[in-house]
Design a protein around this motif. Structure first.
Motif, short mmCIF file in Angstrom:
data_model
loop_
_atom_site.label_atom_id
_atom_site.label_comp_id
_atom_site.label_asym_id
_atom_site.label_seq_id
_atom_site.Cartn_x
_atom_site.Cartn_y
_atom_site.Cartn_z
N LYS A 215 -14.20 45.29 30.65
CA LYS A 215 -15.03 44.91 29.51
C LYS A 215 -14.48 43.64 28.84
O LYS A 215 -13.31 43.30 29.00
CB LYS A 215 -15.07 46.05 28.49
N PRO A 216 -15.32 42.95 28.06
CA PRO A 216 -14.85 41.77 27.32
C PRO A 216 -13.75 42.13 26.34
O PRO A 216 -13.59 43.31 25.97
CB PRO A 216 -16.11 41.29 26.59
N PRO A 217 -12.98 41.14 25.89
CA PRO A 217 -11.90 41.39 24.93
C PRO A 217 -12.38 42.14 23.69
O PRO A 217 -13.46 41.88 23.17
CB PRO A 217 -11.39 39.99 24.59
N LEU A 218 -11.56 43.07 23.25
CA LEU A 218 -11.87 43.86 22.07
C LEU A 218 -11.72 43.00 20.82
O LEU A 218 -10.74 42.25 20.68
CB LEU A 218 -10.93 45.06 22.01
N GLU A 219 -12.67 43.10 19.92
CA GLU A 219 -12.59 42.35 18.66
C GLU A 219 -11.72 43.12 17.68
O GLU A 219 -12.08 44.22 17.25
CB GLU A 219 -13.99 42.11 18.09
N ILE A 220 -10.59 42.53 17.34
CA ILE A 220 -9.63 43.19 16.45
C ILE A 220 -9.19 42.22 15.36
O ILE A 220 -8.84 41.06 15.66
CB ILE A 220 -8.40 43.68 17.22
N ASP A 221 -9.23 42.65 14.13
CA ASP A 221 -8.66 41.89 13.02
C ASP A 221 -7.21 42.36 12.87
O ASP A 221 -6.95 43.39 12.24
CB ASP A 221 -9.46 42.14 11.74
N TYR A 222 -6.29 41.62 13.46
CA TYR A 222 -4.90 42.07 13.52
C TYR A 222 -4.28 42.26 12.14
O TYR A 222 -3.40 43.10 11.96
CB TYR A 222 -4.06 41.06 14.33
N GLU A 223 -4.73 41.49 11.18
CA GLU A 223 -4.15 41.56 9.84
C GLU A 223 -4.76 42.67 9.00
O GLU A 223 -4.05 43.34 8.23
CB GLU A 223 -4.32 40.21 9.12
#
Length: 267
Positions: A215-223
């Protein structure tokens, strides 16, 4: 490659390369011959950065899952699209692919120890040991080693930590994502549990269509994303969130778990 060049874990790269070549040749027909591996999304692999990539996947066998990933990743990098046709891609494998595995599993026998040299980052499980439930603190050296592997290349992890379906995601994976901010690539596999025994070493049934979806890269807000939010995103991404149980008969899940328990082996 220098004859005595080592990776960050002290493994000789020339030896690791030959191990990957030999295992690649020996296992190729398990995915293209005895059974057929149907791949989707391999174009994503070709465009990934060389380091700090974390692959997260559901888990069905000890060794067959990660072996398939070595095949798919190297085939994709050599220009094959959704295919592992022609084993030549394994001659020059990507050398900085690692996978997270339970320490006790990778010490269980000579074959496991040899496979560990090919790229295992071993960790002590905090919730289970020798088939019994335990509770212990995370070993900081384990976390440090996973970070070291991410700094050097790609890391494969199975965040449920078990081959049983729909078990909870371990929060340790979410902490690693928060701390190291890797590009997270979800993978969903199926058919491996039907094709192989639980270890993933013996072919149990032939003619199985195995699926491998990247799957495409997971969208994550690391902060700003919390650990719990990242865990939930992982559960949905690898299709192991409890909501998926609504579309799978309870009887089928129970049968799978009973079958897994019968084959339980030091994990």
């Amino acid at each position: 490659m220098g004859l005595f060049k080592k990776n960050p874990f002290g493994h000789y790269l020339i030896l690791k390369k030959w191990l990957i070549r030999v295992f690649g040749v020996l296992t190729h027909r398990r995915y293209r011959g005895f059974n057929e591996l149907q791949i989707e999304g391999s174009e994503i692999i070709k465009n990934l950065p060389a380091t700090n990539v974390l692959f997260v996947s559901n888990h069905q066998t000890y060794f067959a899952d990660v072996t398939a990933m070595f095949h798919v990743f190297n085939a994709s990098l050599s220009g094959r699209v959704d295919s592992i046709k022609n084993i030549g891609y394994i001659w020059q494998p990507k050398m900085n692919i690692y996978y997270v595995a339970a320490k006790e599993t990778m010490k269980a026998g000579l074959l496991a120890r040899i496979m560990a040299y090919a790229g295992a980052v071993t960790v002590e499980r905090t919730w289970r040991e020798k088939g019994k439930s335990i509770k212990r603190e995370v070993n900081p050296n384990d976390t440090e080693n996973i970070g070291k592997a991410l700094d050097d290349g790609w890391v494969i992890t199975f965040p449920q930590g078990t081959t049983k379906p729909f078990k909870p995601i371990r929060k340790g994976t979410a902490h690693i994502i928060k701390n190291h901010k890797p590009l997270v690539i979800p993978i969903v596999i199926d058919g491996f549990r039907r094709s192989f025994d639980k270890k993933g070493l013996r072919i149990k049934k032939r003619g199985i269509l195995q699926s491998f979806q990247i799957k495409p890269p997971l969208e994550i807000d690391y902060e700003n994303d919390s650990i719990e939010e990242i865990v939930e995103k992982l559960e949905f991404a690898i299709e192991q969130h409890p909501s998926f149980l609504k579309v799978i008969p309870t009887e089928e899940i129970k049968a799978m778990e009973e079958l897994n328990e019968q084959r339980r082996w030091g994990y």
